[in-house]
Design a protein around this motif. Structure first.
Motif, mmCIF file in Angstrom:
data_model
loop_
_atom_site.group_PDB
_atom_site.id
_atom_site.type_symbol
_atom_site.label_atom_id
_atom_site.label_comp_id
_atom_site.label_asym_id
_atom_site.label_seq_id
_atom_site.Cartn_x
_atom_site.Cartn_y
_atom_site.Cartn_z
ATOM 1 N N VAL A 31 3.321 3.927 0.731
ATOM 2 C CA VAL A 31 3.739 5.294 0.359
ATOM 3 C C VAL A 31 3.993 5.393 -1.142
ATOM 4 C CG1 VAL A 31 5.560 7.031 0.624
ATOM 5 C CG2 VAL A 31 4.658 5.855 2.640
ATOM 6 N N ILE A 32 4.662 4.384 -1.699
ATOM 7 C CA ILE A 32 4.916 4.364 -3.150
ATOM 8 C C ILE A 32 3.595 4.407 -3.911
ATOM 9 C CG2 ILE A 32 5.753 2.923 -5.053
ATOM 10 C CD1 ILE A 32 7.947 1.912 -3.118
ATOM 11 N N THR A 33 2.639 3.603 -3.453
ATOM 12 C CA THR A 33 1.328 3.560 -4.109
ATOM 13 C C THR A 33 0.633 4.912 -4.025
ATOM 14 O OG1 THR A 33 1.115 1.214 -3.545
ATOM 15 C CG2 THR A 33 -0.902 2.381 -4.158
ATOM 16 N N LEU A 34 0.664 5.537 -2.849
ATOM 17 C CA LEU A 34 -0.001 6.828 -2.654
ATOM 18 C C LEU A 34 0.582 7.899 -3.569
ATOM 19 C CD1 LEU A 34 -1.926 8.720 -1.099
ATOM 20 C CD2 LEU A 34 -0.092 9.062 0.573
ATOM 21 N N ILE A 35 1.908 8.003 -3.600
ATOM 22 C CA ILE A 35 2.538 9.053 -4.412
ATOM 23 C C ILE A 35 2.268 8.832 -5.894
ATOM 24 C CG2 ILE A 35 4.736 10.058 -5.134
ATOM 25 C CD1 ILE A 35 3.829 10.917 -2.337
ATOM 26 N N ALA A 36 2.464 7.608 -6.366
ATOM 27 C CA ALA A 36 2.271 7.333 -7.794
ATOM 28 C C ALA A 36 0.838 7.609 -8.232
ATOM 29 C CB ALA A 36 2.652 5.888 -8.108
ATOM 30 N N THR A 37 -0.125 7.323 -7.345
ATOM 31 C CA THR A 37 -1.520 7.486 -7.746
ATOM 32 C C THR A 37 -1.994 8.932 -7.745
ATOM 33 O OG1 THR A 37 -2.220 6.945 -5.482
ATOM 34 C CG2 THR A 37 -2.241 5.156 -7.099
ATOM 35 N N VAL A 142 1.024 0.433 -14.801
ATOM 36 C CA VAL A 142 2.146 -0.467 -15.072
ATOM 37 C C VAL A 142 3.173 -0.397 -13.945
ATOM 38 C CG1 VAL A 142 4.146 -0.840 -16.583
ATOM 39 C CG2 VAL A 142 1.875 -0.543 -17.577
ATOM 40 N N TYR A 143 3.487 0.807 -13.495
ATOM 41 C CA TYR A 143 4.426 0.995 -12.386
ATOM 42 C C TYR A 143 3.936 0.264 -11.141
ATOM 43 C CZ TYR A 143 7.153 3.539 -8.812
ATOM 44 O OH TYR A 143 7.968 3.876 -7.751
ATOM 45 N N LEU A 144 2.659 0.445 -10.802
ATOM 46 C CA LEU A 144 2.109 -0.210 -9.617
ATOM 47 C C LEU A 144 2.080 -1.722 -9.769
ATOM 48 C CD1 LEU A 144 -0.861 2.204 -8.800
ATOM 49 C CD2 LEU A 144 1.339 2.042 -7.621
ATOM 50 N N ALA A 145 1.708 -2.211 -10.962
ATOM 51 C CA ALA A 145 1.667 -3.659 -11.197
ATOM 52 C C ALA A 145 3.050 -4.277 -11.027
ATOM 53 C CB ALA A 145 1.123 -3.951 -12.594
ATOM 54 N N GLU A 146 4.084 -3.565 -11.463
ATOM 55 C CA GLU A 146 5.437 -4.106 -11.422
ATOM 56 C C GLU A 146 6.084 -3.994 -10.047
ATOM 57 O OE1 GLU A 146 6.681 -3.690 -16.109
ATOM 58 O OE2 GLU A 146 7.442 -2.190 -14.704
ATOM 59 N N VAL A 147 5.590 -3.089 -9.217
ATOM 60 C CA VAL A 147 6.117 -2.948 -7.862
ATOM 61 C C VAL A 147 5.394 -3.879 -6.894
ATOM 62 C CG1 VAL A 147 6.323 -1.332 -5.917
ATOM 63 C CG2 VAL A 147 6.927 -0.577 -8.203
ATOM 64 N N SER A 148 4.140 -4.214 -7.202
ATOM 65 C CA SER A 148 3.283 -4.955 -6.266
ATOM 66 C C SER A 148 3.599 -6.443 -6.233
ATOM 67 C CB SER A 148 1.815 -4.802 -6.667
ATOM 68 O OG SER A 148 1.452 -3.449 -6.766
ATOM 69 N N PRO A 149 3.469 -7.104 -5.044
ATOM 70 C CA PRO A 149 3.491 -8.559 -4.991
ATOM 71 C C PRO A 149 2.240 -9.122 -5.668
ATOM 72 C CG PRO A 149 3.291 -7.598 -2.777
ATOM 73 C CD PRO A 149 3.300 -6.474 -3.737
ATOM 74 N N PHE A 205 7.294 16.329 -6.894
ATOM 75 C CA PHE A 205 8.203 16.257 -5.754
ATOM 76 C C PHE A 205 8.195 14.856 -5.143
ATOM 77 C CE2 PHE A 205 8.028 20.943 -5.774
ATOM 78 C CZ PHE A 205 9.377 21.224 -5.614
ATOM 79 N N GLY A 206 7.032 14.221 -5.098
ATOM 80 C CA GLY A 206 6.953 12.888 -4.519
ATOM 81 C C GLY A 206 7.731 11.852 -5.305
ATOM 82 N N MET A 207 7.613 11.879 -6.645
ATOM 83 C CA MET A 207 8.291 10.880 -7.470
ATOM 84 C C MET A 207 9.805 11.060 -7.488
ATOM 85 S SD MET A 207 6.144 8.644 -8.408
ATOM 86 C CE MET A 207 7.264 7.724 -9.474
ATOM 87 N N LEU A 208 10.290 12.220 -7.090
ATOM 88 C CA LEU A 208 11.740 12.422 -7.010
ATOM 89 C C LEU A 208 12.398 11.423 -6.054
ATOM 90 C CD1 LEU A 208 12.187 16.322 -6.896
ATOM 91 C CD2 LEU A 208 12.859 14.780 -8.750
ATOM 92 N N VAL A 209 11.654 10.985 -5.033
ATOM 93 C CA VAL A 209 12.249 10.096 -4.018
ATOM 94 C C VAL A 209 11.677 8.677 -4.082
ATOM 95 C CG1 VAL A 209 12.834 11.969 -2.452
ATOM 96 C CG2 VAL A 209 10.572 10.943 -2.299
ATOM 97 N N HIS A 232 13.330 -3.404 -0.711
ATOM 98 C CA HIS A 232 12.639 -2.301 -0.035
ATOM 99 C C HIS A 232 11.139 -2.550 0.079
ATOM 100 C CE1 HIS A 232 16.376 -0.019 -0.525
ATOM 101 N NE2 HIS A 232 15.879 0.848 0.335
ATOM 102 N N VAL A 233 10.592 -3.448 -0.752
ATOM 103 C CA VAL A 233 9.128 -3.656 -0.757
ATOM 104 C C VAL A 233 8.739 -5.122 -0.578
ATOM 105 C CG1 VAL A 233 8.578 -1.578 -2.089
ATOM 106 C CG2 VAL A 233 9.162 -3.686 -3.310
ATOM 107 N N ARG A 234 9.691 -5.978 -0.239
ATOM 108 C CA ARG A 234 9.448 -7.401 0.008
ATOM 109 C C ARG A 234 10.353 -7.852 1.157
ATOM 110 N NH1 ARG A 234 6.953 -5.991 -3.964
ATOM 111 N NH2 ARG A 234 6.646 -7.094 -5.932
ATOM 112 N N SER A 235 10.079 -9.040 1.674
ATOM 113 C CA SER A 235 11.029 -9.679 2.579
ATOM 114 C C SER A 235 12.253 -10.101 1.766
ATOM 115 C CB SER A 235 10.399 -10.916 3.230
ATOM 116 O OG SER A 235 10.122 -11.908 2.242
ATOM 117 N N GLN A 236 13.377 -10.343 2.447
ATOM 118 C CA GLN A 236 14.619 -10.711 1.763
ATOM 119 C C GLN A 236 14.436 -11.963 0.904
ATOM 120 O OE1 GLN A 236 17.761 -9.248 2.067
ATOM 121 N NE2 GLN A 236 18.948 -10.807 0.972
#
Length: 477
Positions: A31-37, A142-149, A205-209, A232-236
């Protein structure tokens, strides 16, 4: 997590810890990827829509070949300024907040273009739109690279490239539909331009959340917030291991004070890395890709298609771009970046050579028209399936964490200025030396690009951003 400057050693790479994240966590990352893109979608639509709108706009606004180039390339000049401004803003204020600002600028710029009463206002509005395009071209990858494993970074970052070409396909398709429905009615191009306001609203509106980049939070010593985002985007277990690695590097970067023009000038390895980034940016543009994206309809008309048929045929360019990007995303999970970039260069150079030969040797008519269309499709298959995704991915990977937005921004300035010059002079070049000789110039540039990639461009696949930073520092020091 309490991180201090007494951190003794760099932890083991986080890639050593398997990321057995739950389906909910994986869905959240999608979802993060979809909204950012949606930033990429706007990038694609706003750069591609001029392709079909320009012929109608030329008649309504009384454009000459020079002012056609100005209307097209003013967006690119704005993008150059937007890239470096967006890069600095995202380093200073955060990736998420910058994307929110860019969504507003996208909306204002698209509305300004739609309502432009004359050429001067159109040029200014396109410049404003370019600020958003340039900012998005830097901040979203940059946002996607930093959020992605690390193991999924190639696939997720290049989703932005997929959205860019999807935006271009949307522009080509909507242009053809609107032209057929609106016919020769005055101002039909305004309907083509106004569509871009819709994804701008969705992006805002998407990036607000959406969460902030965990690596940007760590660079600001906000380690607790960074860990919460990673959870929120990885295992503990993976989140904690990754934060330890990121935090250690953040402390070292803080001690070295990396992050601006002065540091770039005074740090030799960063300076060499900027040179590589500039080269990658130029390589992507001097293939001549955006002559086909911006002037594809006119190229096909010159080859022998009727105006309406050229608009429809141009959709093939958009379709192949999207399909090729899917292939590129698949390849990036299996093939090293550098060989992929070189293969793309060889393919685009060969296609451009054949466009020039066909335009020169074949008589005007259906044979030449379809031969040129086949070669533009082949060109875009190599460009969008290899060169473009690797370019934006590598630019989002190679710069140090504390100056990643700034470094990519400066490289993107070079990219957009190269794009600006090509977009500005292309109509005059075609008018002066003919389309064949113009494409032969791009062939020559392609040969120089291939030599540069082979000699200077590093491999980046399979490393975390932190491991890659250490490797590049050792290589260029």
């Amino acid at each position: 997590m309490d991180i201090s400057k007494d951190t003794p050693q760099t932890p083991a790479p986080a890639t050593a810890v398997p990321d057995d994240a739950s389906p909910t966590v994986k869905r959240r990352l999608r979802v993060i990827t979809l909204i950012a893109t949606f930033g990429g979608l706007l990038f694609g639509y706003d750069t591609g829509v001029i392709n079909g709108a320009l012929p109608y706009m030329t008649e309504d606004l009384g454009l000459t070949p020079f002012t056609e180039g100005m209307v097209t390339s003013s967006l690119l000049l704005g993008a150059a300024l937007g890239a470096v401004t967006g890069g600095r803003l995202s380093d200073g204020r955060g990736r998420r907040r910058t994307i929110l600002v860019l969504a507003v600028v996208f909306f204002v710029g698209a509305l300004g273009c739609t309502l432009a009463p004359n050429t001067a206002v159109m040029v200014v509005a396109r410049f404003v739109l370019g600020l958003a395009v340039g900012g998005a071209s830097v901040t979203v990858p940059v946002y996607l690279a930093e959020v992605s494993p690390a193991e999924r970074r190639g696939a997720l970052v290049t989703r932005n490239e997929l959205m860019i070409v999807s935006g271009q396909l949307l522009a080509f398709t909507s242009n053809a539909i609107i032209a057929r429905v609106g016919g020769e009615s005055g101002g039909v191009w305004r309907w083509m331009l106004v569509i871009a306001t819709i994804p701008a609203v969705v992006l805002w509106f998407g990036m607000l959340v959406m969460p902030e980049s965990p690596r940007w939070l760590a660079s600001q010593s906000r380690f607790g917030e960074a860990l919460e985002v990673l959870k929120h985007v990885r295992s503990q277990q993976r989140a904690e291991a990754e934060l330890a690695e990121v935090s250690s590097l953040a402390v070292k970067d803080e001690e070295q004070k990396l992050g601006g023009w002065q540091d770039m000038k005074s740090t030799p390895w960063v300076r060499k890395l900027m040179f590589v980034g500039f080269g990658i940016a130029i390589v992507q543009q001097i293939t001549g890709v955006n002559t086909i994206m911006y002037y594809g309809t006119q190229i096909l008309t010159d080859a022998g298609f009727a105006a309406d048929s050229a608009l429809t045929a141009n959709i093939a360019n958009g379709v192949i771009s999207v399909l090729a990007t899917f292939v590129g995303i698949w390849l990036l999970g299996r093939v090293a970046r550098r060989p992929m970039l070189m293969a793309g260069q060889m393919g685009t150079t060969a296609a451009l050579l054949l466009i020039g030969v066909f335009s020169l040797a074949l008589p005007s008519g259906d044979g030449r028209a379809y031969a040129v269309l086949a070669m533009t499709v082949t060109f875009l298959a190599f460009q969008q399936g290899a060169i473009s995704p690797v370019t934006w991915l590598m630019l989002s990977e190679i710069f140090p964490m504390r100056m990643r937005g700034f470094g990519m921004g400066v490289a993107a300035v070079v990219l957009w200025l190269t794009n600006f010059v090509i977009g500005l002079v292309f109509p005059s070049l075609v008018d002066g030396i003919g389309i064949s000789n113009t494409f032969f110039l791009f062939v020559l540039a392609g040969l120089f690009s291939l030599a540069f990639v082979k000699r200077y461009v590093p491999e980046t696949k399979g490393r975390t951003l932190e491991t890659l930073e250490a490797e590049l520092k050792a290589r260029f020091s």
